[in-house]
Each structure stands twice: as structure tokens, then as C-alpha cells.
Design a protein around this motif. Structure first.
Motif, short mmCIF file in Angstrom:
data_model
loop_
_atom_site.label_atom_id
_atom_site.label_comp_id
_atom_site.label_asym_id
_atom_site.label_seq_id
_atom_site.Cartn_x
_atom_site.Cartn_y
_atom_site.Cartn_z
N ALA A 39 0.83 -1.20 0.00
CA ALA A 39 0.00 0.00 0.00
C ALA A 39 0.86 1.26 0.00
O ALA A 39 0.56 2.24 -0.69
N ALA A 40 1.97 1.24 0.76
CA ALA A 40 2.86 2.39 0.80
C ALA A 40 3.51 2.62 -0.56
O ALA A 40 3.60 3.75 -1.04
N ILE A 41 3.97 1.55 -1.19
CA ILE A 41 4.60 1.69 -2.51
C ILE A 41 3.57 2.14 -3.54
O ILE A 41 3.84 3.01 -4.37
N GLY A 42 2.37 1.58 -3.47
CA GLY A 42 1.30 2.01 -4.39
C GLY A 42 0.94 3.47 -4.19
O GLY A 42 0.73 4.21 -5.15
N GLY A 43 0.86 3.89 -2.94
CA GLY A 43 0.58 5.30 -2.65
C GLY A 43 1.68 6.21 -3.15
O GLY A 43 1.41 7.29 -3.68
N ALA A 44 2.92 5.78 -2.98
CA ALA A 44 4.04 6.59 -3.45
C ALA A 44 4.02 6.70 -4.98
O ALA A 44 4.26 7.78 -5.53
N LEU A 45 3.73 5.61 -5.64
CA LEU A 45 3.64 5.64 -7.10
C LEU A 45 2.48 6.52 -7.57
O LEU A 45 2.61 7.28 -8.54
N ALA A 48 3.43 10.16 -7.05
CA ALA A 48 4.41 10.57 -8.05
C ALA A 48 3.74 10.75 -9.41
O ALA A 48 4.05 11.70 -10.15
N PHE A 49 2.82 9.86 -9.75
CA PHE A 49 2.10 9.95 -11.02
C PHE A 49 1.22 11.19 -11.08
O PHE A 49 1.08 11.82 -12.12
N LEU A 50 0.63 11.56 -9.93
CA LEU A 50 -0.26 12.72 -9.88
C LEU A 50 0.51 14.04 -9.78
O LEU A 50 -0.09 15.10 -9.83
N GLY A 51 1.82 13.95 -9.62
CA GLY A 51 2.64 15.15 -9.62
C GLY A 51 2.86 15.79 -8.27
O GLY A 51 3.17 16.98 -8.19
N ALA A 52 2.71 15.03 -7.20
CA ALA A 52 2.94 15.59 -5.86
C ALA A 52 4.44 15.81 -5.65
O ALA A 52 5.28 15.31 -6.40
N HIS A 53 4.74 16.58 -4.63
CA HIS A 53 6.14 16.85 -4.30
C HIS A 53 6.84 15.53 -3.98
O HIS A 53 6.24 14.61 -3.42
N TRP A 54 8.13 15.42 -4.30
CA TRP A 54 8.86 14.17 -4.12
C TRP A 54 8.92 13.74 -2.66
O TRP A 54 9.00 12.55 -2.36
N SER A 55 8.84 14.69 -1.73
CA SER A 55 8.93 14.32 -0.32
C SER A 55 7.70 13.52 0.15
O SER A 55 7.79 12.73 1.08
N VAL A 56 6.57 13.71 -0.52
CA VAL A 56 5.38 12.93 -0.18
C VAL A 56 5.61 11.46 -0.51
O VAL A 56 5.31 10.57 0.30
N VAL A 58 8.51 9.94 -0.76
CA VAL A 58 9.54 9.43 0.15
C VAL A 58 8.93 9.12 1.51
O VAL A 58 9.22 8.08 2.12
N ALA A 59 8.06 9.97 1.99
CA ALA A 59 7.43 9.74 3.29
C ALA A 59 6.51 8.52 3.25
O ALA A 59 6.48 7.73 4.20
N LEU A 60 5.77 8.34 2.16
CA LEU A 60 4.87 7.20 2.05
C LEU A 60 5.62 5.87 2.03
O LEU A 60 5.10 4.85 2.49
N VAL A 61 6.82 5.85 1.53
CA VAL A 61 7.60 4.62 1.51
C VAL A 61 8.50 4.53 2.75
O VAL A 61 8.64 3.47 3.35
N GLY A 62 9.09 5.64 3.15
CA GLY A 62 10.08 5.62 4.23
C GLY A 62 9.51 5.30 5.59
O GLY A 62 10.09 4.52 6.35
#
Length: 84
Positions: A39-45, A48-56, A58-62
Motif C-alpha cells: 500500500a505504501a509503494i502504491g501510494g508513493a507511485l 508521483a504519477f499525480l505530480g505531488a512533491h517528491w517528499s510525499v 519518500v514519506a509514504l515509503v520511508g
């Protein structure tokens, strides 16, 4: 003598039941950890696909990965018998 044999049989039965419960609990934990990680990896992807800031992303996976690492390290330190 019969009473001792019955108690030993009871202890063996209890240990088998306890071991089966521990195995079941461990497997359940692995499945839940897998679901959280996916779920975290899916959320991060998705972010990223929707164009959110890269830190979002990283936080979803980290954060979940740090939680998993903490659980692994915590289980290793708690499993030492008699604090050795």
C-alpha cells in the motif's frame, strides 16, 4: 506414575498448541506487513504519477519501512533469553 504421565501429556499438548499459535501469529504479521508495504509503494507511485512533491512519495515509503525495520530489530532484541 499415571499422574506424572498425564501432566507430561498435558504439557506436550500445551506446547504444541502454543507453537501453532505463535506460527499463526507470525504468518499473520508477515501478511499484514506485506499489505502495508504494498500500500505504501502504491501510494508513493500514485502521488508521483499525480505530480505531488517528491517528499510525499519518500514519506509514504520511508515511514512504513522504518516501522518494519524497528519491528525486526525489536523482535531480535526481545527474543534473547534471560537478557543475554
Amino acid at each position: 506414575m499415571r499422574m506424572v504421565e498425564e501432566e507430561q501429556a498435558h504439557r506436550i499438548s500445551y506446547e504444541r498448541t502454543h507453537l501453532a499459535a505463535v506460527v499463526s501469529d507470525t504468518q499473520r504479521g508477515h501478511y499484514i506487513g506485506l499489505l502495508i508495504s504494498l500500500a505504501a509503494i502504491g501510494g508513493a507511485l500514485a502521488t508521483a504519477f499525480l505530480g505531488a512533491h517528491w517528499s510525499v512519495s519518500v514519506a509514504l515509503v520511508g515511514i512504513p519501512i522504518l516501522g518494519i525495520i524497528r519491528a525486526i530489530v525489536g523482535s531480535k532484541t526481545n527474543s534473547k533469553p534471560n537478557g543475554k
